[in-house]
Every structure is written in structure tokens, then in C-alpha cells.
Design a protein around this motif. Sequence first.
Motif, PDB file in Angstrom:
ATOM      1  N   CYS A  72       0.851  -1.191   0.000  1.00  0.00           N
ATOM      2  CA  CYS A  72       0.000   0.000   0.000  1.00  0.00           C
ATOM      3  C   CYS A  72       0.886   1.239   0.000  1.00  0.00           C
ATOM      4  O   CYS A  72       2.018   1.209   0.478  1.00  0.00           O
ATOM      5  N   SER A  73       0.343   2.335  -0.498  1.00  0.00           N
ATOM      6  CA  SER A  73       1.182   3.499  -0.766  1.00  0.00           C
ATOM      7  C   SER A  73       0.447   4.813  -0.521  1.00  0.00           C
ATOM      8  O   SER A  73      -0.788   4.864  -0.437  1.00  0.00           O
ATOM      9  N   GLU A  74       1.238   5.861  -0.449  1.00  0.00           N
ATOM     10  CA  GLU A  74       0.695   7.217  -0.342  1.00  0.00           C
ATOM     11  C   GLU A  74      -0.059   7.613  -1.600  1.00  0.00           C
ATOM     12  O   GLU A  74      -0.874   8.547  -1.581  1.00  0.00           O
ATOM     13  N   ASP A  75       0.179   6.909  -2.705  1.00  0.00           N
ATOM     14  CA  ASP A  75      -0.497   7.239  -3.967  1.00  0.00           C
ATOM     15  C   ASP A  75      -1.956   6.787  -3.999  1.00  0.00           C
ATOM     16  O   ASP A  75      -2.643   6.933  -5.006  1.00  0.00           O
ATOM     17  N   GLY A  76      -2.449   6.197  -2.887  1.00  0.00           N
ATOM     18  CA  GLY A  76      -3.833   5.754  -2.837  1.00  0.00           C
ATOM     19  C   GLY A  76      -4.076   4.455  -3.563  1.00  0.00           C
ATOM     20  O   GLY A  76      -5.212   4.139  -3.925  1.00  0.00           O
ATOM     21  N   CYS A  77      -3.027   3.678  -3.752  1.00  0.00           N
ATOM     22  CA  CYS A  77      -3.120   2.434  -4.516  1.00  0.00           C
ATOM     23  C   CYS A  77      -2.726   1.239  -3.648  1.00  0.00           C
ATOM     24  O   CYS A  77      -1.788   1.323  -2.852  1.00  0.00           O
ATOM     25  N   VAL A  78      -3.456   0.150  -3.803  1.00  0.00           N
ATOM     26  CA  VAL A  78      -3.112  -1.134  -3.191  1.00  0.00           C
ATOM     27  C   VAL A  78      -2.839  -2.118  -4.325  1.00  0.00           C
ATOM     28  O   VAL A  78      -3.634  -2.223  -5.266  1.00  0.00           O
ATOM     29  N   ILE A  79      -1.715  -2.808  -4.254  1.00  0.00           N
ATOM     30  CA  ILE A  79      -1.332  -3.763  -5.292  1.00  0.00           C
ATOM     31  C   ILE A  79      -1.073  -5.117  -4.659  1.00  0.00           C
ATOM     32  O   ILE A  79      -0.426  -5.214  -3.616  1.00  0.00           O
ATOM     33  N   VAL A  80      -1.592  -6.167  -5.284  1.00  0.00           N
ATOM     34  CA  VAL A  80      -1.276  -7.540  -4.895  1.00  0.00           C
ATOM     35  C   VAL A  80      -0.363  -8.113  -5.971  1.00  0.00           C
ATOM     36  O   VAL A  80      -0.728  -8.164  -7.151  1.00  0.00           O
ATOM     37  N   THR A  95      -7.182   1.637  -7.498  1.00  0.00           N
ATOM     38  CA  THR A  95      -6.905   3.058  -7.263  1.00  0.00           C
ATOM     39  C   THR A  95      -8.182   3.769  -6.827  1.00  0.00           C
ATOM     40  O   THR A  95      -8.331   4.969  -7.037  1.00  0.00           O
ATOM     41  N   ASN A  96      -9.098   3.017  -6.216  1.00  0.00           N
ATOM     42  CA  ASN A  96     -10.379   3.581  -5.790  1.00  0.00           C
ATOM     43  C   ASN A  96     -10.260   4.429  -4.536  1.00  0.00           C
ATOM     44  O   ASN A  96     -11.225   5.061  -4.115  1.00  0.00           O
ATOM     45  N   PHE A  97      -9.075   4.432  -3.916  1.00  0.00           N
ATOM     46  CA  PHE A  97      -8.877   5.223  -2.715  1.00  0.00           C
ATOM     47  C   PHE A  97      -8.596   6.678  -3.086  1.00  0.00           C
ATOM     48  O   PHE A  97      -7.919   6.962  -4.079  1.00  0.00           O
ATOM     49  N   THR A  98      -9.100   7.589  -2.275  1.00  0.00           N
ATOM     50  CA  THR A  98      -8.920   9.018  -2.555  1.00  0.00           C
ATOM     51  C   THR A  98      -7.849   9.651  -1.677  1.00  0.00           C
ATOM     52  O   THR A  98      -7.686  10.856  -1.679  1.00  0.00           O
ATOM     53  N   SER A  99      -7.141   8.819  -0.904  1.00  0.00           N
ATOM     54  CA  SER A  99      -6.077   9.333  -0.048  1.00  0.00           C
ATOM     55  C   SER A  99      -5.052   8.234   0.172  1.00  0.00           C
ATOM     56  O   SER A  99      -5.196   7.113  -0.332  1.00  0.00           O
ATOM     57  N   SER A 100      -4.016   8.553   0.917  1.00  0.00           N
ATOM     58  CA  SER A 100      -2.974   7.585   1.227  1.00  0.00           C
ATOM     59  C   SER A 100      -3.560   6.346   1.910  1.00  0.00           C
ATOM     60  O   SER A 100      -4.405   6.451   2.794  1.00  0.00           O
ATOM     61  N   THR A 119      -7.119   3.919   5.593  1.00  0.00           N
ATOM     62  CA  THR A 119      -6.740   5.070   4.784  1.00  0.00           C
ATOM     63  C   THR A 119      -6.711   6.371   5.592  1.00  0.00           C
ATOM     64  O   THR A 119      -7.327   6.480   6.649  1.00  0.00           O
ATOM     65  N   LEU A 120      -6.001   7.331   5.030  1.00  0.00           N
ATOM     66  CA  LEU A 120      -5.857   8.627   5.683  1.00  0.00           C
ATOM     67  C   LEU A 120      -7.176   9.391   5.745  1.00  0.00           C
ATOM     68  O   LEU A 120      -7.390  10.195   6.644  1.00  0.00           O
ATOM     69  N   ASN A 121      -8.086   9.135   4.797  1.00  0.00           N
ATOM     70  CA  ASN A 121      -9.367   9.855   4.810  1.00  0.00           C
ATOM     71  C   ASN A 121     -10.428   9.103   5.612  1.00  0.00           C
ATOM     72  O   ASN A 121     -11.631   9.289   5.412  1.00  0.00           O
ATOM     73  N   ASP A 122      -9.949   8.226   6.555  1.00  0.00           N
ATOM     74  CA  ASP A 122     -10.819   7.642   7.581  1.00  0.00           C
ATOM     75  C   ASP A 122     -11.609   6.437   7.120  1.00  0.00           C
ATOM     76  O   ASP A 122     -12.555   6.030   7.808  1.00  0.00           O
ATOM     77  N   GLU A 123     -11.261   5.832   6.006  1.00  0.00           N
ATOM     78  CA  GLU A 123     -11.988   4.661   5.542  1.00  0.00           C
ATOM     79  C   GLU A 123     -11.260   3.374   5.905  1.00  0.00           C
ATOM     80  O   GLU A 123     -10.026   3.321   5.899  1.00  0.00           O
ATOM     81  N   ILE A 124     -12.033   2.342   6.206  1.00  0.00           N
ATOM     82  CA  ILE A 124     -11.528   0.977   6.283  1.00  0.00           C
ATOM     83  C   ILE A 124     -12.148   0.221   5.113  1.00  0.00           C
ATOM     84  O   ILE A 124     -13.358   0.266   4.904  1.00  0.00           O
ATOM     85  N   VAL A 125     -11.302  -0.439   4.356  1.00  0.00           N
ATOM     86  CA  VAL A 125     -11.749  -1.142   3.155  1.00  0.00           C
ATOM     87  C   VAL A 125     -11.324  -2.596   3.257  1.00  0.00           C
ATOM     88  O   VAL A 125     -10.172  -2.891   3.552  1.00  0.00           O
ATOM     89  N   VAL A 126     -12.273  -3.499   3.020  1.00  0.00           N
ATOM     90  CA  VAL A 126     -11.988  -4.936   3.001  1.00  0.00           C
ATOM     91  C   VAL A 126     -12.109  -5.415   1.563  1.00  0.00           C
ATOM     92  O   VAL A 126     -13.172  -5.309   0.945  1.00  0.00           O
ATOM     93  N   ILE A 127     -11.010  -5.931   1.023  1.00  0.00           N
ATOM     94  CA  ILE A 127     -10.942  -6.404  -0.355  1.00  0.00           C
ATOM     95  C   ILE A 127     -10.935  -7.927  -0.343  1.00  0.00           C
ATOM     96  O   ILE A 127     -10.100  -8.546   0.313  1.00  0.00           O
ATOM     97  N   ARG A 132     -14.444 -15.226  -9.301  1.00  0.00           N
ATOM     98  CA  ARG A 132     -14.119 -14.646 -10.610  1.00  0.00           C
ATOM     99  C   ARG A 132     -13.494 -13.268 -10.528  1.00  0.00           C
ATOM    100  O   ARG A 132     -12.802 -12.838 -11.448  1.00  0.00           O
ATOM    101  N   GLN A 133     -13.740 -12.547  -9.451  1.00  0.00           N
ATOM    102  CA  GLN A 133     -13.228 -11.190  -9.369  1.00  0.00           C
ATOM    103  C   GLN A 133     -13.052 -10.759  -7.921  1.00  0.00           C
ATOM    104  O   GLN A 133     -13.466 -11.453  -6.992  1.00  0.00           O
ATOM    105  N   TRP A 134     -12.412  -9.597  -7.749  1.00  0.00           N
ATOM    106  CA  TRP A 134     -12.216  -9.021  -6.425  1.00  0.00           C
ATOM    107  C   TRP A 134     -13.362  -8.059  -6.132  1.00  0.00           C
ATOM    108  O   TRP A 134     -13.872  -7.384  -7.028  1.00  0.00           O
ATOM    109  N   SER A 135     -13.761  -7.985  -4.874  1.00  0.00           N
ATOM    110  CA  SER A 135     -14.824  -7.061  -4.468  1.00  0.00           C
ATOM    111  C   SER A 135     -14.351  -6.246  -3.264  1.00  0.00           C
ATOM    112  O   SER A 135     -13.414  -6.642  -2.558  1.00  0.00           O
ATOM    113  N   GLU A 136     -15.008  -5.107  -3.027  1.00  0.00           N
ATOM    114  CA  GLU A 136     -14.608  -4.210  -1.950  1.00  0.00           C
ATOM    115  C   GLU A 136     -15.804  -3.845  -1.074  1.00  0.00           C
ATOM    116  O   GLU A 136     -16.902  -3.615  -1.568  1.00  0.00           O
ATOM    117  N   THR A 137     -15.559  -3.796   0.227  1.00  0.00           N
ATOM    118  CA  THR A 137     -16.530  -3.291   1.200  1.00  0.00           C
ATOM    119  C   THR A 137     -15.842  -2.214   2.012  1.00  0.00           C
ATOM    120  O   THR A 137     -14.723  -2.413   2.486  1.00  0.00           O
TER     121      THR A 137
END
Length: 320
Positions: A72-80, A95-100, A119-127, A132-137
Motif C-alpha cells: 500500500c502506498s501514499e499514492d492511494g493504490c493497493v497492489i497484490v 486506485t479507488n482510494f482518494t487518499s494515502s 486510509t488517511l481519509n478515515d476509511e476501512i476497506v476490506v478487499i 471470478r473477481q475481487w470485491s470491496e466493502t
Amino acid sequence: MEFETNHIDQINDLQMNHTGTLLATCSIDCTIKIFKIENESQTLVTKLQGHKAPVWKVRWANPKFGTMIASCSEDGCVIVWGESNGIWKQYFSTTNFTSSVNSIDWAPYQYGLILACGTLNDEIVVITRGERQWSETKWVSFQNGVHCVCWAPFVPEGALTGSSGPVMKTKKCIASGGQDGVIKIWCFNQKDGWVLEESLIGHTSLISSLEWCKSIGMPRSLLVSGSHDKSVIVWSQETSQKKINKQSLQFENQKQQQQKQQQTQFFKWKQQKLPKFSDIIWNISWSLAGNLLAVSSGNNNVTLWEENQDGEWIQAYQEK
């Protein structure tokens, strides 16, 4: 063992894989490096480039899913990232995150391939990786920014197999640490999704590190937190099985009896502060057995702590 990574800027995080054969490092220079560790020597396996800003955290997935690591990065991106036949590539990125994205942690493998992010903008995201695909909550934590997240272990501490009967599986829980110094524990249920179960107040500044003890040898949960207020707190929650009156079960069917007999009582969280440190806390980590705690602080010191027979945590070692 000490060696030169040749990162061109500060290293933010490093982590060994589950077998201790691979070491991953990430840096302000936006790169991740994977080293093979063998016979007290190291070899650079690959250099992963994909982030456009400092990389804060790297976390290995359970080997059940192959050779895989998340970043995870300051660019708002998570990569597997994943390796197959000696070739490393991106398996998934968002790149759905709007902050670090400040922190990531893989769920216990028994739940599947699931990654929690703070995330820095106060979100917790579960991927979650589906068939067949990845989902986010995602949800808002109201912590003035989430700086760290960690999963509770799959099996509650003290739920031993054998003489005590069937293993009692815990519900999915995530702890998050905020810039406001508050720890929040979120648990999942089928009706409401992720809900706030507990708020732990003890720190007065940003929580820089948070880790749940994975040991299952004691009838309690242990969670440790470190903060920029120069303190470390060990949080404990005692657990015990409720005693069921056997006479009250004689008219119940077998399934209902089993459910009642597996009920667990959870007590309030208690806190125990380690002696005040001379600088801010950067990182904390449990040993595999849960009997040792490693703490790194801003004065370049690493200390080891162990619990004595009186339940007090005392310093066992210091490395400068």
C-alpha cells in the motif's frame, strides 16, 4: 544479519514470508524489493515497481495462496503481487482510494484471500477475492484517519482441541488504530455487516502500530498498540465458556444443545502500559508463541518484553 538493500531512500517496512526464506522491503523511493535469505546471505530476487509515491507497508499472504504479497502506498493504490515460475507480476491493483493507504493486513487464511486496508481519509476497506473477481466493502471509522489495521486470529485464544470438545470459531474482527489515539474493534455479522463492537481509549496521540497476538494457548485475547505518545499498551480480554445447566438441555434437540454448549463469554478489555519510552513508537510485533513482544522506537532502539508470573511485562533485552 545485516546487509545493504540499495534502496535510494528510507525503508518504511519489511517483512519475512511464512517460511523465513524471503524478505520484502518497501521504501520512500516507491519500490519494493524481494530478497532470498539463505545461509546468512541474501540475494535480490526482484524489484517491484508500480507505485507512484512512498510505499508504506508490505504483507505476505499465506502460502496456501501461492507466493503473493500486498503493498500500500501514499499514492492511494493497493497492489497484490504474485510469483509464478520465477516471474513476478501484478495480480490485482485498485486506485479507488482518494487518499494515502496507510496500512494493510491479510485475514487469517481460513476466511479466504481477504485484505483489510486503512486510509488517511478515515476509511476501512476490506478487499475480497471471489471466484471470478475481487470485491470491496468500505466504511468510515471516524478516527481522524486510520493509521493501522490488524485482524483477530481465526481461533480464539484458549479454544483448545481435544478434551474440551470441538473448536469454537470466532467471528471475523478487525482492529483499527486512528490518529486520534483510539482503537476500534469491528466485527462482522451476516445481518448488519461490519459493526463497531468496542472502542479502546488509552493513548493520547496517533497509533503507529497495532497487532493481535496469534497464540491460541491461553483463555484470553491479547492486542498490543504503540503510539506517538511514547507509550505501548497491552490490551487483554479474558474469555471463558459459559456453564450450561445440563437439566435445562434435556428437552432441547441435539443441534440446539451443541450451540449452547459452545457459547463463549467475553469480558471487558483491560489495559496494561509498559514503562514510558523515551521516544515515539514505530513498530511492535509478537513472537509466534505470544510470550515475547518486540518494540522499536524513534531513538533507534529495539527492546524485547516478556510477561512474568505476576502478569507484568518486563524488559528482557535491548538492542541499540
